[in-house]
Each structure stands twice: as structure tokens, then as C-alpha cells.
Design a protein around this motif. Structure first.
Motif, PDB file in Angstrom:
ATOM      1  N   TYR A  94      -1.786   9.472  -4.502  1.00 55.30           N
ATOM      2  CA  TYR A  94      -0.963   8.500  -3.760  1.00 55.30           C
ATOM      3  C   TYR A  94      -1.767   7.663  -2.781  1.00 55.30           C
ATOM      4  N   TYR A  95      -2.936   8.139  -2.364  1.00 54.62           N
ATOM      5  CA  TYR A  95      -3.574   7.613  -1.153  1.00 54.62           C
ATOM      6  C   TYR A  95      -4.785   6.725  -1.410  1.00 54.62           C
ATOM      7  N   ASP A  96      -5.499   6.990  -2.476  1.00 55.77           N
ATOM      8  CA  ASP A  96      -6.741   6.273  -2.779  1.00 55.77           C
ATOM      9  C   ASP A  96      -6.441   4.789  -2.968  1.00 55.77           C
ATOM     10  N   GLY A  97      -6.937   3.944  -2.059  1.00 53.16           N
ATOM     11  CA  GLY A  97      -6.671   2.506  -2.129  1.00 53.16           C
ATOM     12  C   GLY A  97      -5.358   2.143  -1.468  1.00 53.16           C
ATOM     13  N   SER A 380      -9.327  14.099   3.852  1.00 50.27           N
ATOM     14  CA  SER A 380      -8.710  14.408   2.544  1.00 50.27           C
ATOM     15  C   SER A 380      -8.625  15.921   2.441  1.00 50.27           C
ATOM     16  N   LYS A 381      -7.425  16.420   2.191  1.00 51.54           N
ATOM     17  CA  LYS A 381      -7.255  17.875   2.124  1.00 51.54           C
ATOM     18  C   LYS A 381      -8.126  18.456   1.001  1.00 51.54           C
ATOM     19  N   THR A 392      -3.238  13.697   2.376  1.00 50.83           N
ATOM     20  CA  THR A 392      -3.583  13.521   3.785  1.00 50.83           C
ATOM     21  C   THR A 392      -2.271  13.610   4.552  1.00 50.83           C
ATOM     22  N   ALA A 393      -2.264  14.369   5.643  1.00 49.01           N
ATOM     23  CA  ALA A 393      -1.012  14.624   6.369  1.00 49.01           C
ATOM     24  C   ALA A 393      -0.524  13.358   7.068  1.00 49.01           C
ATOM     25  N   ALA A 398      -1.269   8.290  10.299  1.00 45.49           N
ATOM     26  CA  ALA A 398      -0.888   7.478  11.463  1.00 45.49           C
ATOM     27  C   ALA A 398      -2.063   7.273  12.398  1.00 45.49           C
ATOM     28  N   GLU A 399      -2.901   8.303  12.578  1.00 47.51           N
ATOM     29  CA  GLU A 399      -4.062   8.181  13.460  1.00 47.51           C
ATOM     30  C   GLU A 399      -5.025   7.117  12.944  1.00 47.51           C
ATOM     31  N   GLY A 400      -5.199   7.073  11.632  1.00 47.43           N
ATOM     32  CA  GLY A 400      -6.048   6.034  11.046  1.00 47.43           C
ATOM     33  C   GLY A 400      -5.510   4.649  11.338  1.00 47.43           C
ATOM     34  N   VAL A 401      -4.193   4.480  11.222  1.00 46.16           N
ATOM     35  CA  VAL A 401      -3.583   3.163  11.483  1.00 46.16           C
ATOM     36  C   VAL A 401      -3.755   2.781  12.949  1.00 46.16           C
TER      37      VAL A 401
END
Lengths: 418, 418
Positions: A94-97, A380-381, A392-393, A398-401
Motif C-alpha cells: 500500500y505504501y511504496d510510492g 518499514s515494519k 508503516t503505522a 503522520a510524523e513523516g508528513v
């Protein structure tokens, strides 16, 4: 901007990732959106619609990259760009890209809603392609923007159904002359946020990875030739066993990579023995070597030294060794001052961070020679990626954003260009 | 018998090998005679005809072994048997098996023509099968004679066209109850002459190899499990690379086999990595281990020690290792006094010789527990066998027949039974 904006960003990022994850969903829980496929087109059109709803100016370029713009006060101002790629590997996560695009949309939305019009223009991009999963090329999206590729120079390659890149592009409505050309010369900075796809941040218990460089890569095909012999009747000292020779080379590669130390990595991923039957001493072995480091000189020296050692091993064993160079990709250093700012921002937001080298390739590497470029990671878990297990939790997302939005704020609102 | 008989033997052996080589000849120069195939039947019928012409009493047993008998003076005397197998691997050579039969026919013919009727009965046998090339079993011929197999216990196996062993046998005219049973209890000795199929005699410049034992064999399937990881993003110290682990095991196996010394041999012939792509650290590797020695205790100790070392290697690398035993074949010692006689005979004939261990399996190993059994080798050019390239020079073929004939003479004419 000193206040975290976790709640709003988390909600929007997670919502966008869920919506995107449903487009091209596989029965096994993975996601497949190959370049110019119906699922790919559906995802880009969905994003365009959402960007519009959120108040961004939307446009596609000629090859299918999608932009959402938050126009700055100064007309003709340089553009601060963020984003990542919408395509996936087969049965990817779901997360890559997708995370980098969703995060860019969330950050621009948050900044617009909180601070209004910026001084410099902000844009979020959903690059059409990065993975190389449908056609034998990578970075078709960012490569067209940065000038590596172009519509005119569209390579004559086909997918596994013999459909050419050009045909695929046209069948999804792109490639038309009336669409804006992809290449850009108005970028003041590019920032990409991505999942790490590796285990370092999780193991080190850090929130944010600040990428110092994206590695360069050398890939070789090695062939070792000895003598095919009867496993029962050939005494050990009379053998020319290509497989034990290859095994010694693999051990040497590992030992030298460990000795050189991080972040150098060296991998034998593929091995094929001939004739590959239990009761015959293998007469030929082919294997691959993948070497990565962020310093071109280190890559060059390490590679030539290890190939020299392979030749020595072959020689004393009475074997022949030959190599073919399959890939030489140069390292891409990220912008030093932007990295320092990401460090300060992370500290200000009470987020732990680690400078690291990206061992995987990313769109950001295409921009490092074009404009100041920064890249940041979230954990990445288990280091797992290219798999439905990718995770990723929400709080990490949210912290990345938060960090991304703070950097974009400094550049676009406080006019602190790098 | 002290005079060499090179000329006559050489002519007959070479003629028989040429005639046999034409039956089942492949376009590439090899020979294919699979058990109970039309070519196989043609070869056995051809040999029966030639034996008859040469004055031997001919018979087939129930499973298709062919005998040529030179009746001894003493009715009901024990039988001295020599011979080898008529079947071949796919695209095999002219000499493997066929040479031992042709040499037996030549030796009996020479003895009969020179010395007349022997005191004890001499027989030459053309075993129906040894190679395991059509059905998944080996030694079907000598196994039926020695009591390992029987017509009643015909295993329910099929060839690649789903034809059962029994059907194949019956379609070539065998298996009928009126044919004599294969098993024998009247053997005073068995002697097999064969090409070496290895490089030792040629390298050591010896005419004759006197086999001390046929090796026992252990075969294992080893699986090493680690973690499949991204080759770029996984730092070297965090890897659980199954392939480098397997490489270390292969190196250990070679080192221990060299240290133990000849004639122990140990081979990794097959290796398969998963997922076997260049940019992924392999998470699983399967490989085979083939260990051979003529002493069962050495086999047992070496095998259990190396498996223990593999487990240690796996442990310190954080890998899992498991093994499956695929094959345990016990060593077959040849008859000591017969070996001494072969040594004396070789010396008397001014032929150089070397005691050695056969690393390949042979029909003789089936007889070592049944009666005094001897085996001798002539050189194989380049050690090559199971290939159209198989070659032994005419004078070397003749030298082998001289030694065989001399030993048969001592036993059958001089009544020196072992």
C-alpha cells in the motif's frame, strides 16, 4: 511552523492510502498498478479528482505524470515540488510510492488550509512510473520531468504481451501533442517522502530517516568454468569444480563487504549450476553480483578489487572466470543544506532521526543533478517491501508528513530556498 | 598361462564393440540401449548369436540376462562367472558395460581355443540392466542374479511413458515362467572388467586398475533458510543470507574432504536459490551432498561430522538448516586374495597396475556378499564416461582381456579357486 499537525495529516494520508489501495487490489491483499493499465489510469484519475476537491490546480503532462498545484503569490516563482510514484510492482504493498503522493497532498492541503496562499508555488506530483514492472525501464515518470527521457525518444520496448510503451501510453489517453511536455526547468527544489523499504529505522528505533545519498549500483554477471566430472570417480585433487570456486567467490564478496563496512552492500542473488545434478561435479556456474554504495569512487574501487580477487580464486583453482557488466548507475547525493534543515525540523518536532544512505533507487535520484533535492524516510515494519506485508503505522506516516510539511513551509512561506 | 594373447583378444573385443556400438547408435555418435527397448533386445540377440557361433552354450534367464557357458569337465562344478551390463545411459559411450561382456566372450573363446575344456565351468554374462536410465532403479540384472531383486518382487515402477517394468519385460519376450529363474547359488567367483570412468589410471600412467572396494555412498538434500531481503536496503550485518551460508557449507565440505584425503570424495552437484533474482538476498537455498568412501564407518563418521558442521555454520549465521537422507548405499569390498592374484598376473604380464577404489557403482558390488568377487579397470581417456567421447585405446582393451583371461585360467583350468 512549530506545531505538529498529526491529526489532520494522519486522517487524510490514511484515507488516501486506503482509497488508492482499493484500486488494483489483488486477491492476496497486494496491489498491482502497472504503467498505463486500467488500474493505473483509475488511480491517476482518482487522485486528480481528490486534488481538485482539496483545492489544488490539476494537470497531466504528456506522459501521464499528474500535478496538483498550490499557486504562490509571486507569479513565475520557482516551484517547490514534492511527490512520488503511483505505479506498483506486481502484488506490491500500500505504501511504496503511494505514501509520498498522499503525504504531499496532505501537506499542501494542511498548509493551504492553515496558512493560506504561499509566496512560492508548491506542487505535488504523482509520477506515472518508477518500478519497471511492466516495461523493461525504470523512472519513466521522473525521467521525463528531469530530462533523462522524452516523448520523442520513447524507447522501442514492449511489455510481456508485446504491447509497446508508446501504444500503451496512447491507449490510456496520453502521448498527445496538446498535452504539456513533461520536462521542467522551473524547479527550486524536489522533496520525496517514502517508506524506508529496509530495516534500519525500525531496528534503531528512529522516527525519521534523512537520506544523505541514493546509492550507485554495479551489477555483474559472473561465469565460472571448470570441468564437468563424475562425482564418484574424480578424486578431490583432480577436480575443477566450478561450484566450489563460485562458493569461495561468494564468501570473499561477503567478507570484503563486511570489512569495508556500512553502508556498502554486496549481494549474490542468483546462482545457476550446470549440469546441476547431484552426482556430477559442476562444470559451469553463473551468478550475479550486485554492489551498492553512495560514493562512485568506492563503487569503482571495490568492484574492480573484488573482480580481481575472483580472478585469483579462479586461477589457483584452475578455473576460468569471466564477467559481464549489466548495470552501472551512479550515486545521487542529496542536498546537504536541505538535509541539515530536515535534521533541525525533526529535532524541533521531538522526532528522533538518523542520517542514512538509501540502498534502493528512488525518483529523487533523477532530480539531484537538476535542483536541490531532499529525501526522507519513515520506518518499514520488518524492512519488508514489494509485498502485501508492507506496513508503516499510522502515527509513523503522520510524523513523516509533519516533517515534510514543515520543510515545504520554510521554503514556500518563509522563502527560505536552499 | 604366461603368454599374452593380445592379438586375438584385441581383434575379437574390438570387433564385438564395433558391432554392439552400431546397435542403438545415436546421430551424435553416442549409443542408447535402454532396458527392454528394441535396441536392447537386438543387442542381446546379437550377442546370443555370436556366443553360439564361438562355441558357447547360450541361455537367457527370466529377466533377460544372457549367459554364454563353457562347460567344465566336472559336472555340477561351481561356476566362475565374468561379464557386465548391456544397457547404456542415454547417448552413452561404446565401452561402459559392453567392454566387460566383449572381454568375457573374448577370454572364454581364447581359453577354449587354446586350452580346450576347463575343469570348472566358465560363464560370461550380459546383464540386462545396470544404469537406471529407463526405470528409476539400478542393477536390475545383477540384482536378480544375486537375490536383491526377483521376478515376483518386480517393483511397480514405470518409465517416462508410463510403461511399467513388467510390461516392458513382457513386451520384449521375458518374464515367462518357462524361462529359468535369475537367482543363482552356484557361483564360485565373479570377475568384472570395466573401463575406469575416471582419470586416475591415465594420469598415473597405469595399465590396470585393481579395485579394492566399490564405494558406499551417502546422499543428502540440504535446505538452508534465512530471510529474503532487499539487496539494496538491508545492511550486511542485518542479513540472513541463505546463499552465503550454503557457500560456507560447500567450502567446509571441500576442505574436510581434502583434509580426510583420498579416496574419500564429497560433491555438491545441485544448488537452487529462492527467489533467485539479482537484487534480492536469497531467503532459501537447497543443495545436494554426495559423499563416497569404501569404509562404512568412515562414511558414517564423515557424514555425521559434516552435517554437524553445517548446523554450526547455520547457527552462527542465524540460519536454519535441515537435511533429508536420499541414499545410503553400503561399500562393497572386493576379494582380497583375488586382488593379490590380479596384482601378480599384471606383474607377470609386465603391465603396470594400481590398487584403487571404485567411486562409481558396478554390478560387481552386488556379488561381493554372494561369492568371491574381483573387479579390474582399464584407463578411460580424460576420465570421460557416459558420453560419446568415452574412449579406451585398442591395446589397453587387449591388456585388460589378457589379465582377465589369466585369472579365469587359474581358476577354471588350474582349479585355484579363491
Amino acid at each position: 511552523m512549530s506545531m505538529p499537525m498529526k491529526q489532520e495529516a494522519a486522517s487524510l494520508v490514511i484515507q488516501l492510502l486506503e482509497e488508492l489501495g482499493a484500486i488494483g487490489a489483488d486477491p492476496d491483499g497486494g496491489v498491482t498498478r502497472l504503467l498505463y493499465s486500467p488500474e493505473w489510469l483509475q488511480a491517476q484519475l482518482f487522485l486528480a479528482e481528490r486534488m481538485k476537491q482539496l483545492g489544488l490546480e490539476v494537470r497531466f503532462d504528456r506522459v501521464g505524470n499528474l500535478y496538483g498545484k498550490l499557486q504562490g503569490r509571486y507569479q513565475g516563482s520557482p516551484v517547490i515540488l514534492t511527490g512520488s510514484h503511483i505505479d506498483t510492482v506486481r502484488s506490491g504493498g500500500y505504501y511504496d510510492g503511494a505514501y509520498g503522493i498522499a503525504a504531499g497532498i496532505a501537506a499542501l492541503t494542511y498548509l493551504k488550509d492553515t496558512y493560506g496562499e504561499p509566496n512560492y508555488t508548491l506542487e505535488v506530483v504523482s509520477f506515472c512510473e518508477e518500478e519497471g514492472s511492466r516495461f523493461p525501464l525504470t523512472y519513466w515518470g521522473s525521467g521525463n520531468v528531469s530530462g533523462l527521457y522524452s516523448w520523442d525518444g520513447c524507447p522501442p520496448i514492449t511489455d510481456r504481451n508485446q504491447i509497446s510503451l508508446k501504444e500503451a501510453m496512447e491507449s490510456s489517453g496520453f502521448g498527445k501533442a496538446e498535452l504539456p511536455e513533461a520536462v521542467r526547468d522551473d524547479l527550486a527544489a524536489f522533496v520525496e517522502l517514502h517508506i524506508e523499504q529496509g530495516p534500519v529505522l525500525e531496528k534503531m528505533r528512529k522516527h525519521i530517516g534523512i537520506v544523505e545519498a541514493i546509492v550507485g549500483q554495479r551489477r555483474y554477471g559472473i561465469t565460472v568454468r571448470g570441468e564437468t566430472n563424475h562425482a564418484g570417480t574424480t578424486p578431490m585433487p583432480m577436480r575443477k569444480d566450478a561450484l566450489v570456486g563460485a562458493a569461495e567467490m561468494m564468501m570473499q564478496l561477503e567478507a570484503d563487504a563486511l570489512l569495508y563496512g556500512e553502508p556498502l552492500v554486496a549481494t549474490v542473488g542468483r546462482v545457476e549450476a550446470v549440469p546441476n545434478v547431484p552426482n556430477v561435479v559442476p562444470g559451469e556456474v553463473a551468478f550475479t553480483v550486485d554492489i551498492r554504495h553512495h560514493d562512485e569512487q568506492v563503487l569503482e574501487e571495490f568492484s574492480s578489487q573484488i573482480l580481481g580477487k575472483f580472478k585469483e580464486i579462479a586461477k589457483w583453482r584452475g578455473l576460468e572466470m569471466s564477467e559481464v557488466s549489466w548495470l552501472e548507475a551512479k550515486p545521487a547525493p542529496m542536498h546537504k543544506a536541505l538535509g541539515d534543515r530536515l535534521e533541525k525540523i525533526s529535532g524541533d518536532l521531538s522526532l528522533s532521526y538518523r542520517r542514512l544512505v538509501s540502498g534502493a533507487g528512488h525518483d529523487a535520484q533523477l532530480f539531484s543533478a537538476v535542483c536541490p533535492t531532499a529525501m526522507l524516510f519513515v520506518p518499514s515494519k520488518g524492512g519488508v517491501s514489494h509485498s502485501p506485508e508492507e506496513y508503516t503505522a499510522p502515527e509513523e506516516l503522520a510524523e513523516g508528513v509533519s516533517v515534510l510539511a514543515a520543510l515545504l513551509y520554510e521554503m514556500a512561506y518563509e522563502e527560505k530556498l536552499p
